[in-house]
Design a protein around this motif. Structure first.
Motif, PDB file in Angstrom:
ATOM      1  N   ALA A  63      -8.067  31.892  -5.077  1.00 56.88           N
ATOM      2  CA  ALA A  63      -9.215  32.791  -4.941  1.00 56.88           C
ATOM      3  C   ALA A  63      -9.758  32.771  -3.513  1.00 56.88           C
ATOM      4  O   ALA A  63     -10.142  33.813  -2.967  1.00 56.88           O
ATOM      5  CB  ALA A  63     -10.307  32.393  -5.926  1.00 56.88           C
ATOM      6  N   ILE A  64      -9.781  31.590  -2.902  1.00 55.94           N
ATOM      7  CA  ILE A  64     -10.227  31.476  -1.508  1.00 55.94           C
ATOM      8  C   ILE A  64      -9.312  32.284  -0.604  1.00 55.94           C
ATOM      9  O   ILE A  64      -9.761  33.027   0.280  1.00 55.94           O
ATOM     10  CB  ILE A  64     -10.248  29.999  -1.078  1.00 55.94           C
ATOM     11  CG1 ILE A  64     -11.374  29.249  -1.792  1.00 55.94           C
ATOM     12  CG2 ILE A  64     -10.422  29.878   0.440  1.00 55.94           C
ATOM     13  CD1 ILE A  64     -11.322  27.752  -1.608  1.00 55.94           C
ATOM     14  N   TRP A  65      -8.005  32.147  -0.820  1.00 56.61           N
ATOM     15  CA  TRP A  65      -7.053  32.877   0.026  1.00 56.61           C
ATOM     16  C   TRP A  65      -7.159  34.382  -0.180  1.00 56.61           C
ATOM     17  O   TRP A  65      -7.067  35.152   0.783  1.00 56.61           O
ATOM     18  CB  TRP A  65      -5.628  32.395  -0.262  1.00 56.61           C
ATOM     19  CG  TRP A  65      -4.617  33.059   0.629  1.00 56.61           C
ATOM     20  CD1 TRP A  65      -4.449  32.855   1.965  1.00 56.61           C
ATOM     21  CD2 TRP A  65      -3.648  34.034   0.238  1.00 56.61           C
ATOM     22  NE1 TRP A  65      -3.426  33.656   2.432  1.00 56.61           N
ATOM     23  CE2 TRP A  65      -2.924  34.377   1.392  1.00 56.61           C
ATOM     24  CE3 TRP A  65      -3.337  34.635  -0.976  1.00 56.61           C
ATOM     25  CZ2 TRP A  65      -1.893  35.309   1.362  1.00 56.61           C
ATOM     26  CZ3 TRP A  65      -2.310  35.558  -1.009  1.00 56.61           C
ATOM     27  CH2 TRP A  65      -1.592  35.895   0.152  1.00 56.61           C
ATOM     28  N   CYS A  66      -7.339  34.813  -1.417  1.00 56.72           N
ATOM     29  CA  CYS A  66      -7.495  36.249  -1.685  1.00 56.72           C
ATOM     30  C   CYS A  66      -8.673  36.815  -0.894  1.00 56.72           C
ATOM     31  O   CYS A  66      -8.596  37.912  -0.333  1.00 56.72           O
ATOM     32  CB  CYS A  66      -7.697  36.502  -3.175  1.00 56.72           C
ATOM     33  SG  CYS A  66      -6.175  36.435  -4.153  1.00 56.72           S
ATOM     34  N   GLU A  67      -9.773  36.061  -0.867  1.00 61.03           N
ATOM     35  CA  GLU A  67     -10.955  36.508  -0.121  1.00 61.03           C
ATOM     36  C   GLU A  67     -10.675  36.509   1.379  1.00 61.03           C
ATOM     37  O   GLU A  67     -11.025  37.447   2.098  1.00 61.03           O
ATOM     38  CB  GLU A  67     -12.129  35.569  -0.435  1.00 61.03           C
ATOM     39  CG  GLU A  67     -13.419  35.897   0.296  1.00 61.03           C
ATOM     40  CD  GLU A  67     -14.067  37.196  -0.180  1.00 61.03           C
ATOM     41  OE1 GLU A  67     -14.848  37.767   0.584  1.00 61.03           O
ATOM     42  OE2 GLU A  67     -13.766  37.621  -1.323  1.00 61.03           O
ATOM     43  N   MET A  68     -10.018  35.476   1.836  1.00 63.58           N
ATOM     44  CA  MET A  68      -9.728  35.333   3.263  1.00 63.58           C
ATOM     45  C   MET A  68      -8.746  36.396   3.763  1.00 63.58           C
ATOM     46  O   MET A  68      -8.932  36.997   4.833  1.00 63.58           O
ATOM     47  CB  MET A  68      -9.143  33.937   3.506  1.00 63.58           C
ATOM     48  CG  MET A  68      -8.750  33.637   4.944  1.00 63.58           C
ATOM     49  SD  MET A  68      -7.821  32.074   5.047  1.00 63.58           S
ATOM     50  CE  MET A  68      -8.972  30.936   4.279  1.00 63.58           C
ATOM     51  N   ALA A  69      -7.695  36.621   2.976  1.00 65.12           N
ATOM     52  CA  ALA A  69      -6.605  37.502   3.406  1.00 65.12           C
ATOM     53  C   ALA A  69      -6.714  38.915   2.857  1.00 65.12           C
ATOM     54  O   ALA A  69      -5.865  39.752   3.153  1.00 65.12           O
ATOM     55  CB  ALA A  69      -5.269  36.900   2.974  1.00 65.12           C
ATOM     56  N   ASP A  70      -7.776  39.178   2.064  1.00 63.22           N
ATOM     57  CA  ASP A  70      -7.902  40.464   1.375  1.00 63.22           C
ATOM     58  C   ASP A  70      -6.630  40.746   0.588  1.00 63.22           C
ATOM     59  O   ASP A  70      -6.060  41.838   0.625  1.00 63.22           O
ATOM     60  CB  ASP A  70      -8.170  41.594   2.378  1.00 63.22           C
ATOM     61  CG  ASP A  70      -8.634  42.880   1.683  1.00 63.22           C
ATOM     62  OD1 ASP A  70      -9.145  42.787   0.552  1.00 63.22           O
ATOM     63  OD2 ASP A  70      -8.458  43.970   2.267  1.00 63.22           O
ATOM     64  N   ALA A  71      -6.176  39.712  -0.145  1.00 61.15           N
ATOM     65  CA  ALA A  71      -4.920  39.802  -0.892  1.00 61.15           C
ATOM     66  C   ALA A  71      -5.157  40.395  -2.273  1.00 61.15           C
ATOM     67  O   ALA A  71      -6.244  40.284  -2.837  1.00 61.15           O
ATOM     68  CB  ALA A  71      -4.287  38.425  -1.021  1.00 61.15           C
TER      69      ALA A  71
END
Length: 231
Positions: A63-71
């Motif tokens: 979830a952190i990466w999705c927010e960071m990378a707009d994934a």
């Protein structure tokens, strides 16, 4: 029964689990995985696999990466369709990739799409890809080239930090010795820690009392015996 009638039931207010980077507690158990997420987009491979047991925090990191990378977060059932389409416009995240039958052809095409678009794919799983039983040789080759990072079972530092933060999010003060008691008694899982905090907070509100070691012992024993719903 008299005890149950005497309770004052609190309002069932939802407390959303924090999924931001600031909510993440870091310890030796997850340090390598956190470091890799923080380094994005400077990753060693277009495809990264975070592997660890249930309740180790893989979904939180995703979830952190999705927010960071707009994934785009895509379900395992959409690997061969929505995920391939999404890869043409940005990073893709798939959680619990080994939780059911794997669409091997779909994942092979997804990895090719990610590589062709110059973007990234993050997968989480309980096991490393070598243990997924992949039969498609081309997919097995692609997965061997993926960067893999292990997340270990939560250690005492991680569990204590998570439990303390969960109580703080609920504006509940709990003495450190109570937190340490809970850490020693519960299953080594972040999801279990969340459930225990929820139960303790609810009972403390019902009884209008502080959370004590005795209360924690009663709640955890009931949960161990499958009677957690009584609280």
């Amino acid at each position: 029964m008299a005890r149950n009638r005497a309770r004052q039931l609190p309002l069932d207010l939802a407390h959303a689990e924090g999924r931001s980077r600031d909510d993440l507690v870091v310890s030796v158990a997850n340090r390598d995985a956190v470091s890799l997420i923080d380094r994005w987009p400077d990753w060693p491979s277009p495809v990264v696999v975070l592997a660890g047991p249930a309740g180790s925090g893989k979904s939180h990191l995703g979830a952190i990466w999705c927010e960071m990378a707009d994934a785009r977060h895509v379900g395992c059932g959409d690997i061969g369709g929505e995920a391939v389409d999404a890869a043409s416009s940005g990073p893709v995240f798939i959680d619990d990739a080994d939780s059911g039958p794997l669409d091997e052809n779909g994942l092979f095409h997804l990895i090719n799409a990610v590589r062709g678009a110059g973007t990234h794919l993050l997968l989480t799983a309980r096991r490393f890809p070598a243990a997924w039983g992949v039969r498609l040789p081309d997919l097995a080759s692609r997965l061997k080239a993926a960067a893999t990072v292990e997340i270990r079972e939560p250690d005492d530092v991680l569990l204590a930090g998570v439990i303390t933060k969960l109580f703080a999010d609920r504006q509940v003060e709990v003495e450190p010795h109570v937190v340490q008691y809970v850490v020693r008694r519960i299953e080594r899982s972040l999801s279990t820690a969340i459930r225990v905090v929820q139960r303790l907070d609810r009972v403390a509100l019902e009884q209008k009392s502080r959370i004590t070691r005795a209360m924690a012992a009663e709640i955890i024993s009931a949960m161990d015996e499958g009677q957690g719903e009584l609280f």
